[in-house]
Structures are given as C-alpha cells and as structure tokens.
Design a protein around this motif. Structure first.
Motif, PDB file in Angstrom:
ATOM      1  N   LEU A 170       0.854  -1.189   0.000  1.00 31.12           N
ATOM      2  CA  LEU A 170       0.000   0.000   0.000  1.00 31.12           C
ATOM      3  C   LEU A 170       0.887   1.235   0.000  1.00 31.12           C
ATOM      4  N   GLN A 208       0.828   5.747  -0.929  1.00 30.90           N
ATOM      5  CA  GLN A 208       0.044   6.925  -1.269  1.00 30.90           C
ATOM      6  C   GLN A 208       0.332   7.359  -2.696  1.00 30.90           C
ATOM      7  N   THR A 236      -3.777   0.840  -9.057  1.00 29.48           N
ATOM      8  CA  THR A 236      -4.162  -0.205  -8.124  1.00 29.48           C
ATOM      9  C   THR A 236      -4.623  -1.451  -8.878  1.00 29.48           C
ATOM     10  N   GLN A 255      -0.417  -7.744  -4.765  1.00 33.30           N
ATOM     11  CA  GLN A 255      -1.355  -6.632  -4.730  1.00 33.30           C
ATOM     12  C   GLN A 255      -0.617  -5.314  -4.586  1.00 33.30           C
ATOM     13  N   THR A 271      -1.728  -1.354  -4.059  1.00 34.57           N
ATOM     14  CA  THR A 271      -2.842  -0.457  -3.769  1.00 34.57           C
ATOM     15  C   THR A 271      -2.304   0.954  -3.587  1.00 34.57           C
ATOM     16  N   SER A 307      -3.385   4.723  -2.644  1.00 32.43           N
ATOM     17  CA  SER A 307      -4.447   5.526  -2.034  1.00 32.43           C
ATOM     18  C   SER A 307      -4.340   6.984  -2.480  1.00 32.43           C
TER      19      SER A 307
END
Length: 114
Positions: free
Chosen positions: A11, A13, A87, A109, A111, A113
């Motif tokens: 994950l 930003q 993403t 994965q 991701t 944000s």
C-alpha cells in the motif's frame, strides 16, 4: 517448468513508489508484467526481452521502469509517481527459453491511495 515468485507489492500513497521483483527458478526468455484491476481484464504493463529491449503500456510510460538481472534470473518493475488507477494485482510472466510456453507468478497486490 520454470517457477516464478513475486514480491514487493503493498500500500502506498499517490505519488509514491514501489519496486516489484519476480524471481525465476531457471533461465527465461522474454519477461512481462501484467496487471488486473477489479472488474477489468488483465493488461500488459511492460515487457523486456532477453537482450534488454523494453516496451511499455502508454498508461505507465515515463513512470515505470522494467529491468532484469539475467545472472539472477530476476526481473524488476520500478513504479514511480503512482496513481490510484495503478491499483491492481500485478503478475509476472516469463516465456520459457524453449519458447514452447510461459509461466505465471502468483500475483502481488499494489494499492495506491489518493
């Protein structure tokens, strides 16, 4: 059959960076990174031949860099300036030296944000 193991997802930003790795259990020919977002078909992101020639999807040109270390049978995808639309689950794919087939990684994965 060559086995592929991916690592490096996570994950981050928007505007951040991630580096994906794909380690192969043997020598491979052309290597590719694909990605698949929810509800969308799998798309080719980047390609690198055994000689180092690269090609990118328009959506990632200038932001992603594909590379490989043939001595380690490993491919990388450096992803910079990430956007939420990046993403997806990222998959590595490697064409066998025999050109008779290819192998897929398990997927990792990514991701981003907003």
């Amino acid at each position: 059959q060559v086995q592929l193991v991916e690592s490096g997802g996570g994950l981050v930003q928007a505007g951040g960076s991630l580096r994906l790795s794909c380690a192969a259990s043997g020598s491979i020919n052309t290597m590719n990174w694909y990605r698949q977002a929810p509800g969308k078909p799998r798309e080719l992101v980047a390609t690198i031949t055994s000689g180092g020639t690269t090609n990118y999807a328009d959506s990632v040109k200038g932001r992603f860099t594909i590379s490989r270390d043939n001595a380690k049978n490993t491919m990388y995808l450096q992803m910079n300036s990430l956007k939420p639309e990046d993403t997806a689950v990222y998959y590595c794919n490697a064409v066998w030296m025999s050109l008779l087939g290819s192998s897929w990684g398990q997927g990792t994965q990514v991701t981003v944000s907003s």
